[in-house]
Design a protein around this motif. Structure first.
Motif, mmCIF file in Angstrom:
data_model
loop_
_atom_site.group_PDB
_atom_site.id
_atom_site.type_symbol
_atom_site.label_atom_id
_atom_site.label_comp_id
_atom_site.label_asym_id
_atom_site.label_seq_id
_atom_site.Cartn_x
_atom_site.Cartn_y
_atom_site.Cartn_z
ATOM 1 N N GLU A 162 0.804 -1.227 0.000
ATOM 2 C CA GLU A 162 0.000 0.000 0.000
ATOM 3 C C GLU A 162 0.836 1.277 0.000
ATOM 4 O OE1 GLU A 162 -2.305 -0.624 3.520
ATOM 5 O OE2 GLU A 162 -3.908 -1.681 2.449
ATOM 6 N N LEU A 163 2.025 1.207 0.552
ATOM 7 C CA LEU A 163 2.880 2.387 0.696
ATOM 8 C C LEU A 163 3.814 2.484 -0.507
ATOM 9 C CD1 LEU A 163 3.687 4.684 2.738
ATOM 10 C CD2 LEU A 163 5.461 3.098 3.563
ATOM 11 N N PHE A 164 3.857 3.655 -1.139
ATOM 12 C CA PHE A 164 4.644 3.805 -2.361
ATOM 13 C C PHE A 164 5.127 5.239 -2.526
ATOM 14 C CE2 PHE A 164 0.303 4.854 -3.233
ATOM 15 C CZ PHE A 164 0.297 5.831 -4.210
ATOM 16 N N SER A 165 6.152 5.402 -3.319
ATOM 17 C CA SER A 165 6.671 6.721 -3.675
ATOM 18 C C SER A 165 6.618 6.897 -5.185
ATOM 19 C CB SER A 165 8.112 6.900 -3.199
ATOM 20 O OG SER A 165 8.195 6.901 -1.795
ATOM 21 N N LEU A 166 6.341 8.109 -5.613
ATOM 22 C CA LEU A 166 6.345 8.462 -7.026
ATOM 23 C C LEU A 166 7.352 9.570 -7.273
ATOM 24 C CD1 LEU A 166 2.502 8.652 -7.777
ATOM 25 C CD2 LEU A 166 4.050 6.760 -8.335
ATOM 26 N N ARG A 167 8.177 9.380 -8.288
ATOM 27 C CA ARG A 167 9.019 10.466 -8.775
ATOM 28 C C ARG A 167 8.379 11.007 -10.039
ATOM 29 N NH1 ARG A 167 15.405 8.788 -7.801
ATOM 30 N NH2 ARG A 167 15.295 8.954 -5.517
ATOM 31 N N LEU A 189 10.211 15.724 -8.788
ATOM 32 C CA LEU A 189 9.444 15.825 -7.550
ATOM 33 C C LEU A 189 9.193 14.415 -7.030
ATOM 34 C CD1 LEU A 189 6.760 18.374 -8.816
ATOM 35 C CD2 LEU A 189 8.955 18.892 -7.722
ATOM 36 N N GLU A 190 9.270 14.243 -5.729
ATOM 37 C CA GLU A 190 9.034 12.917 -5.155
ATOM 38 C C GLU A 190 8.050 13.026 -4.000
ATOM 39 O OE1 GLU A 190 11.475 9.019 -3.439
ATOM 40 O OE2 GLU A 190 12.506 10.616 -4.538
ATOM 41 N N VAL A 191 7.044 12.159 -4.017
ATOM 42 C CA VAL A 191 6.046 12.141 -2.950
ATOM 43 C C VAL A 191 5.934 10.728 -2.386
ATOM 44 C CG1 VAL A 191 4.729 14.068 -3.920
ATOM 45 C CG2 VAL A 191 4.110 11.707 -4.520
ATOM 46 N N LEU A 192 5.612 10.659 -1.107
ATOM 47 C CA LEU A 192 5.352 9.392 -0.429
ATOM 48 C C LEU A 192 3.861 9.323 -0.156
ATOM 49 C CD1 LEU A 192 6.362 6.839 1.116
ATOM 50 C CD2 LEU A 192 6.643 8.315 3.122
ATOM 51 N N ALA A 193 3.227 8.243 -0.577
ATOM 52 C CA ALA A 193 1.769 8.139 -0.471
ATOM 53 C C ALA A 193 1.375 6.742 -0.028
ATOM 54 C CB ALA A 193 1.112 8.467 -1.814
ATOM 55 N N ILE A 194 0.172 6.650 0.475
ATOM 56 C CA ILE A 194 -0.374 5.352 0.861
ATOM 57 C C ILE A 194 -1.755 5.192 0.245
ATOM 58 C CG2 ILE A 194 -1.396 6.198 3.026
ATOM 59 C CD1 ILE A 194 -0.527 3.441 4.235
ATOM 60 N N LYS A 195 -2.006 3.998 -0.250
ATOM 61 C CA LYS A 195 -3.313 3.711 -0.835
ATOM 62 C C LYS A 195 -4.339 3.598 0.286
ATOM 63 C CE LYS A 195 -5.794 0.179 -3.488
ATOM 64 N NZ LYS A 195 -5.694 -1.178 -4.082
ATOM 65 N N VAL A 196 -5.296 4.519 0.287
ATOM 66 C CA VAL A 196 -6.344 4.532 1.300
ATOM 67 C C VAL A 196 -7.606 3.909 0.692
ATOM 68 C CG1 VAL A 196 -7.772 5.977 2.792
ATOM 69 C CG2 VAL A 196 -5.380 6.593 2.371
ATOM 70 N N GLU A 197 -8.107 2.892 1.321
ATOM 71 C CA GLU A 197 -9.316 2.253 0.812
ATOM 72 C C GLU A 197 -10.446 3.265 0.743
ATOM 73 O OE1 GLU A 197 -12.028 -1.764 1.576
ATOM 74 O OE2 GLU A 197 -10.469 -1.196 3.004
ATOM 75 N N LEU A 250 -10.314 9.218 -2.295
ATOM 76 C CA LEU A 250 -10.740 9.880 -3.526
ATOM 77 C C LEU A 250 -9.653 9.895 -4.594
ATOM 78 C CD1 LEU A 250 -12.781 12.920 -2.150
ATOM 79 C CD2 LEU A 250 -13.653 10.804 -3.147
ATOM 80 N N LEU A 251 -8.381 9.924 -4.169
ATOM 81 C CA LEU A 251 -7.303 10.043 -5.145
ATOM 82 C C LEU A 251 -6.246 8.952 -5.011
ATOM 83 C CD1 LEU A 251 -6.168 11.760 -7.470
ATOM 84 C CD2 LEU A 251 -4.904 13.083 -5.762
ATOM 85 N N SER A 252 -5.913 8.543 -3.797
ATOM 86 C CA SER A 252 -4.773 7.642 -3.593
ATOM 87 C C SER A 252 -4.896 6.301 -4.312
ATOM 88 C CB SER A 252 -4.506 7.437 -2.100
ATOM 89 O OG SER A 252 -5.590 6.775 -1.465
ATOM 90 N N PRO A 253 -6.088 5.688 -4.422
ATOM 91 C CA PRO A 253 -6.148 4.433 -5.185
ATOM 92 C C PRO A 253 -5.732 4.612 -6.644
ATOM 93 C CG PRO A 253 -8.081 4.631 -3.775
ATOM 94 C CD PRO A 253 -7.381 5.959 -3.750
ATOM 95 N N GLY A 275 3.555 7.664 9.595
ATOM 96 C CA GLY A 275 3.146 7.320 8.238
ATOM 97 C C GLY A 275 3.829 8.177 7.194
ATOM 98 N N THR A 276 3.040 8.672 6.245
ATOM 99 C CA THR A 276 3.596 9.484 5.165
ATOM 100 C C THR A 276 4.009 10.871 5.644
ATOM 101 O OG1 THR A 276 1.375 10.196 4.518
ATOM 102 C CG2 THR A 276 2.276 8.257 3.399
ATOM 103 N N GLY A 277 3.640 11.233 6.869
ATOM 104 C CA GLY A 277 4.048 12.520 7.423
ATOM 105 C C GLY A 277 5.542 12.636 7.635
ATOM 106 N N ILE A 278 6.268 11.536 7.479
ATOM 107 C CA ILE A 278 7.716 11.556 7.622
ATOM 108 C C ILE A 278 8.393 12.168 6.402
ATOM 109 C CG2 ILE A 278 8.374 9.351 6.568
ATOM 110 C CD1 ILE A 278 9.420 10.393 10.112
ATOM 111 N N GLY A 279 7.682 12.198 5.268
ATOM 112 C CA GLY A 279 8.265 12.597 3.987
ATOM 113 C C GLY A 279 9.017 13.911 3.971
#
Length: 245
Positions: A16-21, A61-69, A72-75, A113-117
């Protein structure tokens, strides 16, 4: 204003946890700030804020995100592959930057969680290491598999062995070297200070917190009891917070 970004790399830390560049043309930003990613759906824009993990001198740009069931956007973000497009805000925002943090000897970077980014963005700049004698990174997760960027954490420990300290907080399983506790509880009973070998004080400490709103609210109460006040531009203090939701 929005600009089109292209995914140039992705890292999957777990299911569920992923990063995008993302390659996108935005105005210069400051370490600690966030951008918004968005999609247009049936003429309506769906947007969410994501902190930038990369330092300002990178060409992506790099973001850390988690898929939230049912998110609205993360999936949808979780489905993106290299070469896919995503709309990016043309400028970053946010005041959780080191320029807004008053002077202190010890910098506590507390995140869940992703707040560490955004802390990695800060730690990839020279400013943090030049300003503070000690830097403590506190990373709260449910399970050890939820820790991202362990390679960067290891790098800071190797490059700054007397200046940088790291404490993992893992709430749902036992793990060597980690405290099995919520961050507010560890602040209240002193186990976090003991684990890091640092004392929280209004005289020497500056604290930044980002992540779960409940954690931030509860931790602020404990920190205030220790004499640390919220940092405001009109009234500088010792506790700087960022809330996205």
């Amino acid at each position: 204003m929005w600009t089109e970004g292209k995914v140039i790399e992705r890292i999957d830390w777990n299911d569920e946890l992923f990063s995008l560049r993302i390659k996108a043309d935005i105005t210069p930003f400051i370490a600690g700030q966030f951008i918004k990613l968005s999609e247009l759906r049936e003429g309506k824009r769906v947007a969410r804020a994501y902190s930038l993990v990369n330092p300002p001198d990178t060409d992506y740009l790099e973001v850390l995100a988690i898929k939230v069931e049912h998110g609205l956007l993360s999936p949808n973000l979780h489905q993106l592959s290299v070469g896919d497009a995503i709309d990016v805000s043309s400028s970053a925002a946010g005041f959780m930057v080191l320029d807004e943090v008053p002077e202190g000897k010890h910098l506590w970077l507390i995140g869940t969680g992703t707040g560490i980014g955004p802390y990695f963005s800060m730690l990839e700049t020279a400013q943090a290491w030049q300003r503070f004698e000690k830097i403590a990174l506190v990373y709260g997760v449910r399970k050890i598999k939820d820790i991202a960027y362990k390679d960067l954490i290891d790098k800071y420990q190797a490059e700054h062995p007397t200046q940088f300290q790291f404490q993992a907080m893992v709430t749902r399983e036992d793990c060597a070297g980690a405290l099995k506790s919520r961050i507010p509880e560890a602040l209240a009973n002193g186990s976090l200070e003991q684990g890091l070998g640092l004392t929280l004080s209004a005289e020497h400490s500056q604290v930044i917190m980002c992540g779960n709103p409940e954690m931030i609210t509860d931790a602020q109460v404990i920190l205030e009891q220790k004499g640390l006040k919220k940092n405001l531009r009109r009234k500088p203090g010792q506790v700087t917070v960022e809330r996205y939701w």
